[in-house]
Motif scaffolding. Structure first.
Motif, mmCIF file in Angstrom:
data_model
loop_
_atom_site.group_PDB
_atom_site.id
_atom_site.type_symbol
_atom_site.label_atom_id
_atom_site.label_comp_id
_atom_site.label_asym_id
_atom_site.label_seq_id
_atom_site.Cartn_x
_atom_site.Cartn_y
_atom_site.Cartn_z
ATOM 1 N N GLN A 1 -34.315 53.254 2.606
ATOM 2 C CA GLN A 1 -33.291 54.306 2.583
ATOM 3 C C GLN A 1 -33.483 55.300 1.439
ATOM 4 O O GLN A 1 -32.931 56.392 1.463
ATOM 5 C CB GLN A 1 -31.897 53.702 2.493
ATOM 6 N N ASP A 2 -34.280 54.960 0.425
ATOM 7 C CA ASP A 2 -34.489 55.846 -0.715
ATOM 8 C C ASP A 2 -35.711 56.748 -0.575
ATOM 9 O O ASP A 2 -35.976 57.555 -1.467
ATOM 10 C CB ASP A 2 -34.629 55.024 -2.000
ATOM 11 N N SER A 3 -36.465 56.635 0.499
ATOM 12 C CA SER A 3 -37.695 57.434 0.582
ATOM 13 C C SER A 3 -37.789 58.243 1.868
ATOM 14 O O SER A 3 -38.869 58.450 2.395
ATOM 15 C CB SER A 3 -38.922 56.526 0.445
ATOM 16 N N SER B 1 -25.422 63.859 -5.013
ATOM 17 C CA SER B 1 -25.393 63.593 -3.582
ATOM 18 C C SER B 1 -24.269 64.386 -2.933
ATOM 19 O O SER B 1 -23.337 64.823 -3.599
ATOM 20 C CB SER B 1 -25.196 62.094 -3.345
#
Length: 96
Positions: free
Chosen positions: A80-82, A57
């Motif tokens: 938030q992860d996709s 990141s």
């Protein structure tokens, strides 16, 4: 173990000022290797460093009022992860 690094870049344009790039090697990545040294001059697109075991990141911090607008697509998925990927060398913002 998480590994972080800080690269401070002083822009010759006073409207942009100092920019801080923060690579973060998370968990099994845990590696941040730098290609630049203090005092090096860098240009747009230059490599600052790399993750030894793949990507992890990044965070980029700008001084107040340095950015006119961000151009990263918004994550409207609700998860938030996709969100949409941001590719290497992609534009993320427009400076003042």
């Amino acid at each position: 173990m998480n590994t972080r690094g800080l690269v401070f870049v002083e822009s010759p344009d006073p409207a942009i000022g100092m920019v801080c790039v923060i690579p973060i090697g998370i968990t099994e990545i845990s590696s941040v290797s730098f290609s630049v040294k203090q005092g090096d001059k860098v240009a747009k697109g230059d490599e600052l460093g790399y993750f030894s075991y793949g990507g992890s990141s990044m965070a980029v911090v700008f001084q107040p009022k340095a950015i006119k607008c961000f151009t990263v697509p918004q994550n409207t998925s609700g998860n938030q992860d996709s969100g949409p990927p941001i590719f290497v060398n992609a534009q993320i913002a427009i400076a003042n």
